[in-house]
Structures are given as C-alpha cells and as structure tokens.
Design an enzyme around this catalytic site. Structure first.
Site, PDB file in Angstrom:
ATOM      1  N   GLY A 208      18.196  60.593 -28.026  1.00  0.00           N
ATOM      2  CA  GLY A 208      17.096  59.686 -28.358  1.00  0.00           C
ATOM      3  C   GLY A 208      16.488  60.110 -29.684  1.00  0.00           C
ATOM      4  O   GLY A 208      15.284  60.094 -29.863  1.00  0.00           O
ATOM      5  N   ASP A 251      24.012  56.273 -23.525  1.00  0.00           N
ATOM      6  CA  ASP A 251      22.830  56.197 -22.667  1.00  0.00           C
ATOM      7  C   ASP A 251      22.599  57.597 -22.092  1.00  0.00           C
ATOM      8  O   ASP A 251      23.427  58.094 -21.327  1.00  0.00           O
ATOM      9  CB  ASP A 251      23.111  55.180 -21.549  1.00  0.00           C
ATOM     10  CG  ASP A 251      21.964  55.064 -20.563  1.00  0.00           C
ATOM     11  OD1 ASP A 251      21.009  55.876 -20.653  1.00  0.00           O
ATOM     12  OD2 ASP A 251      22.014  54.168 -19.711  1.00  0.00           O
ATOM     13  N   MET A 252      21.490  58.222 -22.467  1.00  0.00           N
ATOM     14  CA  MET A 252      21.263  59.620 -22.065  1.00  0.00           C
ATOM     15  C   MET A 252      21.111  59.780 -20.551  1.00  0.00           C
ATOM     16  O   MET A 252      21.232  60.888 -20.035  1.00  0.00           O
ATOM     17  CB  MET A 252      20.057  60.208 -22.798  1.00  0.00           C
ATOM     18  CG  MET A 252      18.743  59.594 -22.464  1.00  0.00           C
ATOM     19  SD  MET A 252      17.433  60.456 -23.306  1.00  0.00           S
ATOM     20  CE  MET A 252      16.896  59.227 -24.459  1.00  0.00           C
ATOM     21  N   LYS A 265      12.993  65.118 -28.371  1.00  0.00           N
ATOM     22  CA  LYS A 265      11.679  65.089 -29.033  1.00  0.00           C
ATOM     23  C   LYS A 265      10.969  63.776 -28.737  1.00  0.00           C
ATOM     24  O   LYS A 265      11.457  62.705 -29.102  1.00  0.00           O
ATOM     25  CB  LYS A 265      11.829  65.251 -30.546  1.00  0.00           C
ATOM     26  CG  LYS A 265      10.503  65.049 -31.264  1.00  0.00           C
ATOM     27  CD  LYS A 265      10.591  65.101 -32.758  1.00  0.00           C
ATOM     28  CE  LYS A 265       9.319  64.587 -33.370  1.00  0.00           C
ATOM     29  NZ  LYS A 265       9.166  63.131 -33.340  1.00  0.00           N
ATOM     30  N   HIS A 269       8.435  61.692 -22.288  1.00  0.00           N
ATOM     31  CA  HIS A 269       7.167  61.038 -21.908  1.00  0.00           C
ATOM     32  C   HIS A 269       7.326  59.519 -21.749  1.00  0.00           C
ATOM     33  O   HIS A 269       6.440  58.852 -21.269  1.00  0.00           O
ATOM     34  CB  HIS A 269       6.025  61.408 -22.885  1.00  0.00           C
ATOM     35  CG  HIS A 269       6.114  60.771 -24.233  1.00  0.00           C
ATOM     36  ND1 HIS A 269       5.045  60.740 -25.108  1.00  0.00           N
ATOM     37  CD2 HIS A 269       7.127  60.143 -24.865  1.00  0.00           C
ATOM     38  CE1 HIS A 269       5.415  60.120 -26.212  1.00  0.00           C
ATOM     39  NE2 HIS A 269       6.665  59.760 -26.099  1.00  0.00           N
TER      40      HIS A 269
END
Ligand SMILES: C[S@@+](CC[C@H](N)C(=O)[O-])C[C@H]1O[C@@H](n2cnc3c(N)ncnc32)[C@H](O)[C@@H]1O
Length: 364
Positions: A208, A251-252, A265, A269
């Site tokens: 990301g 796609d992580m 990073k 969240h």
C-alpha cells in the site's frame, strides 16, 4: 442546582461559537493555501506587510479589506505570526510564517528544503470528505443490516473509499499526491532518525505504498535496500515509472511478495482489526522466519504515545477521520499487541519518533 453567573454563561456561549465556527478555521486555511499566502510571505523573506501581500497575491483590489480580515483571523488561530507597529498603522502590520505555516511553503528552488504539506491539508478539507462527515449522525442511526452502509463515506458516495478513488481519476490523483507529500515529510525524519531500523536489510516491500515516494526515499538513503511497492491497479497505472522502485499490482489481503521487510505506512488504520490480522498474516508469510529473520515495519498512530495535548488532539481527529472514511481506526498499544500475537508474531518495539505517529517494528 447551582446557578451559573452571567459571565460564565457568556463565556460558554463564546466557547460554543468557536466550536460551531470551527469549519471556518479550515476554510480560512484552505483560502490561504489556494491564494499562495505562505509562498508569498516566504518570498518576502519570511515576513510581509499587507501592501506586499496585495502586490503578490491574486486578490481583486476591491476585496483587499477582506484579505486583511482573513489575515487577522489566521494570525489569531496561530497559522501566521503578527507584529503590529506602535502607532497601530495597518500598513505597518507584518505577518510572518510560524512553524506550522512554514510546512505549507513549496520548495520552489528544488534545492531540497523541507517537504510541503499543502496537498495533504487540502485533501483533508475536500468536499468529498466533508460530505461523508455530514452523514455521520444518520449513519449512526442505521441498523447494522446488509443494506446499511459500512462507513459514512459509503452512505454519502455509494462506494468504498478506494473504490471511489479508482473510479474518480481526479480525486484518486489528489489523494495519491497528498499521500506523497505526507510520505516526503515522514521520510525526511525517518531516514534521519531511524537509520538502524534499515540496517542489514537487502529488500523491502512497501505494501500500500502509494506512488512510491517512501520506497524511493528509503532506496536513496539506504542503497543496500532494494524496494518494491505493492499497490492497487489504478495507483500503479498512475505511478511515476523512473525505475528506482518496482511496482507490483496486488491485494495485500491475499498476497505480499517475499522480502526481508514489509513496510505498512499509514495503511493499517484503514482496516478493521480482523482485516489487519489478515494483512499481518500475509506480511509474516512474506518475510523470512529463518535466520536472519525479517521484520514488519509499521508507521501508524499509537494512541497514548504522547502526553502533548496537540498530538493527542491530532490523533483523535485522525481516529474520527478513519470512522468517516474507512472501517478502520487508530489504536492503543494493547490493541496493537493483541493483533500482533493473533497474526503469529512474538515481539514488537514501538518508537514514538514521528510526532503523532510511531514506528513499530514487529518480529516473528
Ligand atoms: C492511506 S494510503 C497510504 C499510502 C502510503 N503508504 C503513504 O503513507 O503515503 C493506503 C494505500 O493502500 C492502498 N491499498 C488499499 N487497499 C489495498 C489492497 N487491498 N492492496 C494493496 N494496496 C491497497 C491504497 O491504494 C493506498 O495507496
């Protein structure tokens, strides 16, 4: 019941006005960035009078008195400093940059001044975010059934945040640029303060990682680390292809390519605790569990990491921002700890070296 004196009531009224007019602080700041006021003051040597601002800014002559009032407001809210001459003459008033507004000055010389946060600040104020936050109360009343929107953003725009960003090219570009400006800012501190974190690494995947700004900064500062970025297709399509870092579409939640370290990073969240554990399990698969063992590097908020009132307020604002836009949230150490254990990690180290955010190293 004790009666409240008139003075206290009037003070309370003023306090309410300040809260209710809070959006005007945002809008005055937006106006200052759009007009280029921080740059204009910077070009005048760090302080400028109203006549100097009139000469430098694209403000109609008939509206100059309004500019003076906006500058008074911005100085009262601490965005600019102000020096008033002893005779009180308005043309002698000088406005100067503060630590906060210095972060809004573009590095025009290209000579490596600090990162400029204007794009990030403008993103925070975009009407697309505002519309989402205006649906908060209605969204809270919705029953939690299949038809209910997952976030206020979805209720307002009918799509998830990244679904919307992939369809609306202008918003997607604005978001990626804003994240890039944040990454330039964070990377400056990270490479200066956190060198040992990257010692011994030969490869890193920034999952990301947006337009690759952080990955590029790491490769530049630590040439022994080969960096790649895992991202969604629309982000990779728009990313600058200068060959410094490799971009991988993926796609992580499903797969993260192998590397000595995975960087996340400002990513976790965005996600629920369950999805964070899923992503963390993918990072554990990606890093080496044999000696020398790899690690995961997380840059995110750890609630309670600082006793500074302003940092605490920034962290809580970021938490509400996540509530508006994503199924994610900011987390305290206890929640981070629980998620790390659930994903199969054994230890972690939190370094609160990035202001509102911390750098967390997580080890298998
Ligand atoms: C809040 S941004 C942070 C970007 C970058 N790490 C930074 O701090 O500047 C989160 C990033 O995750 C990417 N992303 C969202 N879902 C993803 C997924 N399932 N797999 C890979 N990347 C994803 C988004 O496109 C976005 O660039």
């Amino acid at each position: 019941m004790t009666s409240t004196g008139a003075g206290e009531l009037l003070q309370a009224e003023a306090e309410l006005w300040c809260h209710a007019f809070g959006y005007l602080k945002s809008m005055a700041l937006q106006c200052a960035i759009k007009l280029g006021i921080p740059n204009a003051i910077h070009r005048c040597g760090g302080a400028a009078s109203l006549p100097e601002l009139h000469a430098a800014l694209p403000v109609a002559a008939s509206k100059r008195p309004c500019l003076s009032r906006i500058m008074t407001f911005l100085a009262a809210s601490g965005i600019f400093g102000v020096e008033t001459p002893e005779d009180g003459e308005v043309t002698g008033v000088r406005y100067h940059l503060t630590a906060a507004s210095r972060l809004l000055v573009e590095d025009e010389s290209g000579s490596g001044g600090h990162a400029c946060l204007s794009q990030l600040v403008l993103l925070i104020m975009t009407p697309i975010h505002f519309r989402a936050s205006q649906s908060l109360a209605d969204w809270l009343k919705d029953e939690d059934d299949a038809a209910a929107a997952e976030t206020p953003f979805m209720a307002a725009h009918g799509a998830s945040f990244y679904g919307f960003a992939s369809r609306d090219a202008e918003f997607g570009a604005c978001f990626n640029e804003a994240m890039g400006s944040d990454s330039r800012f964070v990377a400056e501190t990270m490479v200066r303060e956190c060198g040992p974190v990257f010692a011994g690494l030969t490869s890193l995947v920034d999952a990301g990682g947006g337009d690759g700004t952080t990955a590029r900064a790491i490769t530049r500062a630590f040439p022994h680390v080969r960096c790649s970025v895992l991202e969604l297709p629309h982000v990779v399509d728009a990313a600058p292809a200068d060959g410094t870092v490799e971009f991988i579409v993926g796609d992580m939640l499903e797969f993260i390519p192998p590397a000595d370290a995975v960087l996340l990073k400002f990513v976790l969240h965005n996600w629920s605790d369950e999805d964070c554990v899923r992503i963390l399990k993918q990072t554990k698969e990606a890093i080496s569990t044999r000696e020398p063992k790899g690690k995961v590097i997380i840059i995110d908020v750890v609630l309670g990491s600082s006793s500074c009132k302003q940092i605490r307020e920034a962290q809580l604002s970021l938490d509400l921002c996540m509530m508006m836009l994503f199924p994610g949230k900011q987390r305290g150490e206890q929640v981070w700890h629980k998620m790390f254990l659930e994903a199969g990690f054994t230890r972690y180290k939190i370094s609160p070296v990035l202001g509102s955010r911390s750098l967390i190293e997580v080890f298998p």
